[in-house]
Design a protein around this motif. Structure first.
Motif, PDB file in Angstrom:
ATOM      1  N   THR A  95       0.810  -1.212   0.000  1.00  0.00           N
ATOM      2  CA  THR A  95       0.000   0.000   0.000  1.00  0.00           C
ATOM      3  C   THR A  95       0.845   1.265   0.000  1.00  0.00           C
ATOM      4  O   THR A  95       0.669   2.153  -0.840  1.00  0.00           O
ATOM      5  N   LEU A  96       1.779   1.377   0.940  1.00  0.00           N
ATOM      6  CA  LEU A  96       2.613   2.570   1.028  1.00  0.00           C
ATOM      7  C   LEU A  96       3.470   2.736  -0.211  1.00  0.00           C
ATOM      8  O   LEU A  96       3.632   3.853  -0.731  1.00  0.00           O
ATOM      9  N   ASP A  97       4.022   1.630  -0.705  1.00  0.00           N
ATOM     10  CA  ASP A  97       4.848   1.684  -1.912  1.00  0.00           C
ATOM     11  C   ASP A  97       4.032   2.181  -3.096  1.00  0.00           C
ATOM     12  O   ASP A  97       4.527   2.955  -3.926  1.00  0.00           O
ATOM     13  N   ALA A  98       2.767   1.756  -3.178  1.00  0.00           N
ATOM     14  CA  ALA A  98       1.896   2.198  -4.265  1.00  0.00           C
ATOM     15  C   ALA A  98       1.624   3.695  -4.172  1.00  0.00           C
ATOM     16  O   ALA A  98       1.660   4.415  -5.182  1.00  0.00           O
ATOM     17  N   PHE A  99       1.342   4.183  -2.956  1.00  0.00           N
ATOM     18  CA  PHE A  99       1.139   5.611  -2.757  1.00  0.00           C
ATOM     19  C   PHE A  99       2.331   6.414  -3.276  1.00  0.00           C
ATOM     20  O   PHE A  99       2.187   7.371  -4.057  1.00  0.00           O
ATOM     21  N   LEU A 100       3.514   6.043  -2.828  1.00  0.00           N
ATOM     22  CA  LEU A 100       4.713   6.799  -3.161  1.00  0.00           C
ATOM     23  C   LEU A 100       5.006   6.765  -4.656  1.00  0.00           C
ATOM     24  O   LEU A 100       5.350   7.789  -5.268  1.00  0.00           O
ATOM     25  N   LYS A 101       4.877   5.587  -5.281  1.00  0.00           N
ATOM     26  CA  LYS A 101       5.198   5.463  -6.702  1.00  0.00           C
ATOM     27  C   LYS A 101       4.173   6.169  -7.592  1.00  0.00           C
ATOM     28  O   LYS A 101       4.533   6.746  -8.626  1.00  0.00           O
ATOM     29  N   ILE A 102       2.901   6.119  -7.216  1.00  0.00           N
ATOM     30  CA  ILE A 102       1.877   6.805  -8.002  1.00  0.00           C
ATOM     31  C   ILE A 102       2.113   8.307  -7.978  1.00  0.00           C
ATOM     32  O   ILE A 102       2.052   8.983  -9.006  1.00  0.00           O
ATOM     33  N   VAL A 103       2.413   8.840  -6.790  1.00  0.00           N
ATOM     34  CA  VAL A 103       2.663  10.280  -6.667  1.00  0.00           C
ATOM     35  C   VAL A 103       3.924  10.678  -7.416  1.00  0.00           C
ATOM     36  O   VAL A 103       3.954  11.687  -8.129  1.00  0.00           O
ATOM     37  N   ARG A 104       4.992   9.874  -7.282  1.00  0.00           N
ATOM     38  CA  ARG A 104       6.272  10.203  -7.908  1.00  0.00           C
ATOM     39  C   ARG A 104       6.218  10.076  -9.432  1.00  0.00           C
ATOM     40  O   ARG A 104       6.742  10.936 -10.150  1.00  0.00           O
ATOM     41  N   ASN A 105       5.562   9.051  -9.931  1.00  0.00           N
ATOM     42  CA  ASN A 105       5.584   8.773 -11.370  1.00  0.00           C
ATOM     43  C   ASN A 105       4.432   9.407 -12.144  1.00  0.00           C
ATOM     44  O   ASN A 105       4.571   9.698 -13.330  1.00  0.00           O
ATOM     45  N   GLU A 106       3.288   9.616 -11.483  1.00  0.00           N
ATOM     46  CA  GLU A 106       2.105  10.083 -12.209  1.00  0.00           C
ATOM     47  C   GLU A 106       1.576  11.419 -11.707  1.00  0.00           C
ATOM     48  O   GLU A 106       0.679  11.995 -12.324  1.00  0.00           O
ATOM     49  N   GLY A 107       2.109  11.903 -10.597  1.00  0.00           N
ATOM     50  CA  GLY A 107       1.614  13.153 -10.038  1.00  0.00           C
ATOM     51  C   GLY A 107       0.560  12.896  -8.972  1.00  0.00           C
ATOM     52  O   GLY A 107      -0.146  11.876  -9.007  1.00  0.00           O
ATOM     53  N   ILE A 108       0.448  13.826  -8.050  1.00  0.00           N
ATOM     54  CA  ILE A 108      -0.447  13.627  -6.904  1.00  0.00           C
ATOM     55  C   ILE A 108      -1.906  13.597  -7.323  1.00  0.00           C
ATOM     56  O   ILE A 108      -2.752  12.970  -6.669  1.00  0.00           O
ATOM     57  N   LYS A 109      -2.255  14.255  -8.446  1.00  0.00           N
ATOM     58  CA  LYS A 109      -3.652  14.268  -8.889  1.00  0.00           C
ATOM     59  C   LYS A 109      -4.156  12.884  -9.277  1.00  0.00           C
ATOM     60  O   LYS A 109      -5.365  12.640  -9.287  1.00  0.00           O
ATOM     61  N   SER A 110      -3.246  11.979  -9.583  1.00  0.00           N
ATOM     62  CA  SER A 110      -3.656  10.625  -9.960  1.00  0.00           C
ATOM     63  C   SER A 110      -4.343   9.885  -8.826  1.00  0.00           C
ATOM     64  O   SER A 110      -5.075   8.929  -9.055  1.00  0.00           O
ATOM     65  N   LEU A 111      -4.098  10.320  -7.585  1.00  0.00           N
ATOM     66  CA  LEU A 111      -4.735   9.676  -6.442  1.00  0.00           C
ATOM     67  C   LEU A 111      -6.235   9.954  -6.389  1.00  0.00           C
ATOM     68  O   LEU A 111      -6.956   9.312  -5.626  1.00  0.00           O
ATOM     69  N   TRP A 112      -6.691  10.929  -7.178  1.00  0.00           N
ATOM     70  CA  TRP A 112      -8.126  11.239  -7.223  1.00  0.00           C
ATOM     71  C   TRP A 112      -8.733  10.857  -8.570  1.00  0.00           C
ATOM     72  O   TRP A 112      -9.738  11.410  -8.985  1.00  0.00           O
ATOM     73  N   SER A 113      -8.128   9.881  -9.234  1.00  0.00           N
ATOM     74  CA  SER A 113      -8.648   9.427 -10.522  1.00  0.00           C
ATOM     75  C   SER A 113     -10.029   8.805 -10.340  1.00  0.00           C
ATOM     76  O   SER A 113     -10.287   8.073  -9.388  1.00  0.00           O
ATOM     77  N   GLY A 114     -10.925   9.089 -11.259  1.00  0.00           N
ATOM     78  CA  GLY A 114     -12.254   8.492 -11.221  1.00  0.00           C
ATOM     79  C   GLY A 114     -13.200   9.122 -10.223  1.00  0.00           C
ATOM     80  O   GLY A 114     -14.291   8.611  -9.991  1.00  0.00           O
ATOM     81  N   LEU A 115     -12.817  10.252  -9.633  1.00  0.00           N
ATOM     82  CA  LEU A 115     -13.654  10.879  -8.611  1.00  0.00           C
ATOM     83  C   LEU A 115     -14.929  11.523  -9.153  1.00  0.00           C
ATOM     84  O   LEU A 115     -15.991  11.363  -8.544  1.00  0.00           O
TER      85      LEU A 115
END
Length: 274
Positions: A87-107
C-alpha cells in the motif's frame, strides 16, 4: 425551526442547512478517502488485470459502485502499469511517477452519485426522526430504524435515474447531446418508469435490515479462478487500504455533518436573540 422541551425553547436547523452540512461532509469524505480506493484498485489490477468489458468496484468512502472497463485500456487510470510491493509503496510510486492528482482518478462520476444520495439520506433521516419523536415520544427505540429505512427508500428512488445515466456514461464516451438523446429515446420507447429499472434490487441491497439477494454463481466462479491463479491470499488483495478507509470515512462524514448542524444551530440562536 423552534420547538420547546420542558418550557425551554430549542432552536433547530432547517432542512436546507442540514442539506448543506451533509453535502459538505460528502465532498470532504470523497476527497480524503478516494486515494485509498485508487491504491486498492491499482493493487488489484496489478495482480489481476481488468479485461475489456469487465467490472470492478469503485468507492469514494461513502458508497460503492461498479465501473465498466473502457476500450482504450492502456490509457485509463486503473490500467496504468506499476510494480507495487504494498500500500505505502503504491502511494509513493503513483505520486512520484504520475503526479499527486492521480490519487483522485475516477472521482467526478462518483461524486455525481454520492453527494445527492448522502444529502437526501441524512436530511430525510433527521427530519423523519424529529417528526416521529414529536409523535411517538423521545424514548421510542424503533424510531432510528424506521427513519433509516424510509430515508434510504427515498435516496434510492431519487438516485436510480442518475445510476442509469452514470452506467451508460461509463460504458462509452458520450457528449451531453448524445446523453440527452439516449434518455429521450428511452423515455419515448419504454416510458418514464424505465429510468427506475433496477430499483428493486438496489433497495434490497441498500435498505437496512432488508433480506440479502442471492449470491450469483458467477461470483463463485470468479473466486475460484482467483484462488487457482494467485492462491487464497488473492481474494484479499487491497484489503489494507479498504479496511483503513472505512473507519475514517464514517468519522469524517458524521463529524462534519454534526459539526455543520451545530454551527448552523448556533447561528440560528444568535439571529433569534437579535
Amino acid at each position: 425551526m423552534e420547538s420547546e422541551t420542558e418550557g425551554i425553547p430549542i432552536i433547530k436547523v432547517t432542512p436546507l442547512q442540514q442539506m448543506f452540512a451533509s453535502c459538505t461532509g460528502a465532498i470532504l469524505t470523497s476527497l480524503m478517502m478516494t486515494p485509498m480506493d485508487v491504491v486498492k484498485i491499482r493493487l488489484q489490477a496489478q495482480n489481476n488485470p481488468f479485461p475489456k468489458g469487465k467490472c470492478f468496484v469503485y468507492s469514494n468512502g461513502l458508497m460503492d459502485h461498479l465501473c465498466v472497463c473502457e476500450e482504450e485500456a492502456n490509457k485509463v487510470w486503473y490500467k496504468k502499469p506499476g510494480n507495487f510491493r504494498g500500500t505505502l509503496d503504491a502511494f509513493l510510486k503513483i505520486v512520484r511517477n504520475e503526479g499527486i492528482k492521480s490519487l483522485w482518478s475516477g472521482l467526478p462520476p462518483t461524486l455525481v452519485m454520492a453527494v445527492p444520495a448522502t444529502v437526501i439520506y441524512f436530511t430525510c433521516y433527521d427530519q423523519l426522526t424529529a417528526l416521529l419523536r414529536s409523535k411517538l415520544g423521545e424514548n421510542e427505540t424503533r424510531i432510528p430504524i424506521v427513519a433509516g429505512i424510509v430515508a434510504r427508500f427515498g435516496a434510492v428512488t431519487v438516485i436510480s435515474p442518475l445510476e442509469l445515466i452514470r452506467t451508460k456514461m461509463q460504458s462509452k464516451k458520450f457528449s451531453y447531446k448524445e446523453l440527452h438523446q439516449f434518455v429521450s429515446k428511452k423515455v419515448s420507447e419504454d416510458g418514464w418508469i424505465s429510468l427506475w429499472r433496477g430499483w428493486a434490487p438496489t433497495v434490497l441491497r441498500d435498505v437496512p435490515f432488508s433480506v440479502p439477494m442471492p449470491l450469483h454463481m458467477s461470483t463463485w466462479i470468479i473466486m475460484k479462478n482467483i484462488v487457482a491463479k494467485n492462491g487464497f491470499s488473492g481474494l484479499f488483495t487491497g484489503i489494507i487500504p479498504r479496511v483503513i478507509k472505512i473507519a475514517p470515512a464514517c468519522a469524517i462524514m458524521i463529524s462534519t455533518y454534526e459539526f455543520g448542524k451545530a454551527f448552523f444551530q448556533k447561528q440560528n440562536v444568535q439571529r433569534q436573540q437579535y
